[in-house]
Motif scaffolding. Sequence first.
Motif, PDB file in Angstrom:
ATOM      1  N   PRO A   1       0.804  -1.216   0.000  1.00 28.45           N
ATOM      2  CA  PRO A   1       0.000   0.000   0.000  1.00 28.45           C
ATOM      3  C   PRO A   1       0.843   1.276   0.000  1.00 28.45           C
ATOM      4  N   CYS A   2       1.971   1.271   0.707  1.00 32.93           N
ATOM      5  CA  CYS A   2       2.814   2.467   0.778  1.00 32.93           C
ATOM      6  C   CYS A   2       3.437   2.797  -0.573  1.00 32.93           C
ATOM      7  N   SER A   3       4.012   1.820  -1.253  1.00 32.31           N
ATOM      8  CA  SER A   3       4.670   2.052  -2.537  1.00 32.31           C
ATOM      9  C   SER A   3       3.681   2.440  -3.618  1.00 32.31           C
ATOM     10  N   ILE A   4       2.584   1.731  -3.697  1.00 34.27           N
ATOM     11  CA  ILE A   4       1.585   2.031  -4.713  1.00 34.27           C
ATOM     12  C   ILE A   4       0.895   3.356  -4.400  1.00 34.27           C
ATOM     13  N   GLN A   5       0.686   3.646  -3.118  1.00 29.74           N
ATOM     14  CA  GLN A   5       0.097   4.937  -2.738  1.00 29.74           C
ATOM     15  C   GLN A   5       1.025   6.081  -3.119  1.00 29.74           C
ATOM     16  N   ALA A   6       2.328   5.905  -2.915  1.00 32.97           N
ATOM     17  CA  ALA A   6       3.299   6.939  -3.297  1.00 32.97           C
ATOM     18  C   ALA A   6       3.279   7.151  -4.813  1.00 32.97           C
ATOM     19  N   LEU A   7       3.178   6.063  -5.580  1.00 32.43           N
ATOM     20  CA  LEU A   7       3.105   6.171  -7.035  1.00 32.43           C
ATOM     21  C   LEU A   7       1.814   6.884  -7.450  1.00 32.43           C
ATOM     22  N   PHE A   8       0.706   6.528  -6.829  1.00 27.40           N
ATOM     23  CA  PHE A   8      -0.572   7.176  -7.116  1.00 27.40           C
ATOM     24  C   PHE A   8      -0.489   8.682  -6.825  1.00 27.40           C
ATOM     25  N   ASP A   9       0.045   9.033  -5.660  1.00 27.50           N
ATOM     26  CA  ASP A   9       0.138  10.443  -5.282  1.00 27.50           C
ATOM     27  C   ASP A   9       1.003  11.234  -6.256  1.00 27.50           C
ATOM     28  N   LEU A  10       2.120  10.647  -6.671  1.00 28.40           N
ATOM     29  CA  LEU A  10       3.007  11.337  -7.609  1.00 28.40           C
ATOM     30  C   LEU A  10       2.351  11.462  -8.990  1.00 28.40           C
ATOM     31  N   CYS A  11       1.627  10.442  -9.427  1.00 27.41           N
ATOM     32  CA  CYS A  11       0.895  10.523 -10.704  1.00 27.41           C
ATOM     33  C   CYS A  11      -0.180  11.595 -10.621  1.00 27.41           C
ATOM     34  N   LYS A  12      -0.888  11.639  -9.504  1.00 33.02           N
ATOM     35  CA  LYS A  12      -1.946  12.637  -9.325  1.00 33.02           C
ATOM     36  C   LYS A  12      -1.375  14.049  -9.416  1.00 33.02           C
ATOM     37  N   GLN A  13      -0.207  14.241  -8.825  1.00 33.99           N
ATOM     38  CA  GLN A  13       0.455  15.546  -8.863  1.00 33.99           C
ATOM     39  C   GLN A  13       0.986  15.846 -10.270  1.00 33.99           C
ATOM     40  N   THR A  14       1.601  14.872 -10.908  1.00 33.29           N
ATOM     41  CA  THR A  14       2.229  15.050 -12.221  1.00 33.29           C
ATOM     42  C   THR A  14       1.197  15.273 -13.321  1.00 33.29           C
ATOM     43  N   PHE A  15       0.103  14.538 -13.264  1.00 29.50           N
ATOM     44  CA  PHE A  15      -0.908  14.606 -14.314  1.00 29.50           C
ATOM     45  C   PHE A  15      -2.151  15.359 -13.838  1.00 29.50           C
ATOM     46  N   ALA A  16      -1.942  16.411 -13.076  1.00 31.35           N
ATOM     47  CA  ALA A  16      -3.045  17.217 -12.534  1.00 31.35           C
ATOM     48  C   ALA A  16      -3.841  17.849 -13.669  1.00 31.35           C
ATOM     49  N   PRO A  17      -5.156  18.016 -13.474  1.00 24.33           N
ATOM     50  CA  PRO A  17      -5.985  18.609 -14.527  1.00 24.33           C
ATOM     51  C   PRO A  17      -5.580  20.043 -14.866  1.00 24.33           C
ATOM     52  N   SER A  18      -4.913  20.733 -13.946  1.00 26.38           N
ATOM     53  CA  SER A  18      -4.502  22.112 -14.201  1.00 26.38           C
ATOM     54  C   SER A  18      -3.315  22.197 -15.157  1.00 26.38           C
ATOM     55  N   ALA A  19      -2.637  21.073 -15.378  1.00 25.08           N
ATOM     56  CA  ALA A  19      -1.482  21.073 -16.286  1.00 25.08           C
ATOM     57  C   ALA A  19      -1.959  21.295 -17.715  1.00 25.08           C
ATOM     58  N   THR A  20      -1.386  22.300 -18.380  1.00 22.61           N
ATOM     59  CA  THR A  20      -1.811  22.626 -19.740  1.00 22.61           C
ATOM     60  C   THR A  20      -0.951  21.948 -20.793  1.00 22.61           C
ATOM     61  N   SER A  21       0.165  21.382 -20.398  1.00 21.57           N
ATOM     62  CA  SER A  21       1.044  20.728 -21.357  1.00 21.57           C
ATOM     63  C   SER A  21       1.484  19.377 -20.817  1.00 21.57           C
ATOM     64  N   SER A  22       2.293  18.723 -21.590  1.00 21.46           N
ATOM     65  CA  SER A  22       2.836  17.426 -21.158  1.00 21.46           C
ATOM     66  C   SER A  22       3.713  17.622 -19.935  1.00 21.46           C
ATOM     67  N   PRO A  23       3.858  16.570 -19.134  1.00 21.35           N
ATOM     68  CA  PRO A  23       4.717  16.679 -17.949  1.00 21.35           C
ATOM     69  C   PRO A  23       6.159  17.007 -18.336  1.00 21.35           C
ATOM     70  N   SER A  24       6.848  17.692 -17.457  1.00 24.29           N
ATOM     71  CA  SER A  24       8.247  18.044 -17.712  1.00 24.29           C
ATOM     72  C   SER A  24       9.123  16.801 -17.658  1.00 24.29           C
ATOM     73  N   SER A  25      10.308  16.907 -18.225  1.00 25.54           N
ATOM     74  CA  SER A  25      11.232  15.767 -18.193  1.00 25.54           C
ATOM     75  C   SER A  25      11.647  15.463 -16.749  1.00 25.54           C
ATOM     76  N   GLN A  26      11.704  16.478 -15.887  1.00 21.94           N
ATOM     77  CA  GLN A  26      12.038  16.250 -14.472  1.00 21.94           C
ATOM     78  C   GLN A  26      10.932  15.445 -13.778  1.00 21.94           C
ATOM     79  N   ALA A  27       9.670  15.765 -14.093  1.00 21.57           N
ATOM     80  CA  ALA A  27       8.553  15.038 -13.490  1.00 21.57           C
ATOM     81  C   ALA A  27       8.547  13.579 -13.946  1.00 21.57           C
ATOM     82  N   ILE A  28       8.809  13.349 -15.227  1.00 25.04           N
ATOM     83  CA  ILE A  28       8.867  11.982 -15.754  1.00 25.04           C
ATOM     84  C   ILE A  28      10.034  11.227 -15.133  1.00 25.04           C
ATOM     85  N   HIS A  29      11.175  11.890 -14.969  1.00 22.37           N
ATOM     86  CA  HIS A  29      12.336  11.256 -14.334  1.00 22.37           C
ATOM     87  C   HIS A  29      11.996  10.850 -12.896  1.00 22.37           C
TER      88      HIS A  29
END
Length: 157
Positions: free
Chosen positions: A17-45
């Motif tokens: 639950p901890c690892s998958i929850q951390a991945l979920f939280d980071l995806c939620k932050q990275t792919f937020a609806p407010s993002a107008t463009s593709s994620p940055s290379s730093q976010a993908i890294h």
Amino acid sequence: MFVQRIRGLFTMTKKSPCSIQALFDLCKQTFAPSATSSPSSQAIHKLNSLLDTIGPEDVGLKDESLEDERGHGLFGLNVFNRVDRWAQPITYVDIHEGQNFTMCMFCFPTSAVIPLHDHPGMTVLSKVLYGSLHVKAYDWVEPACIRKSERVGHPTG
């Protein structure tokens, strides 16, 4: 039957639950609806780095499932079991499906092949939990004669 076998391999672990929850939280932050463009290379890294730490136990797969590498099955070499194993369908386990991102797990039986396909407008990150995977990727390339005619102002037709 294969789906039932895969589901039967899942078990709850304290780490998952901890690892998958951390991945979920980071995806939620990275792919937020407010993002107008593709994620940055730093976010993908950052996402890739987190994916590198996730293993089969994080999604509840038992270690004994790792033995099924060459189609021999969980109970040793059996010619009929091997043929059955190769004929099994690819299965899909949904972890999260939302408007901005999807987390899922595909279970590929030995020697599975999926058709050539595209993910237009999507960022796709994959992690092989066990086994091996061969990926072929292609880019669309315009023939040189079309590129040359577009540069000199000739209409393309």
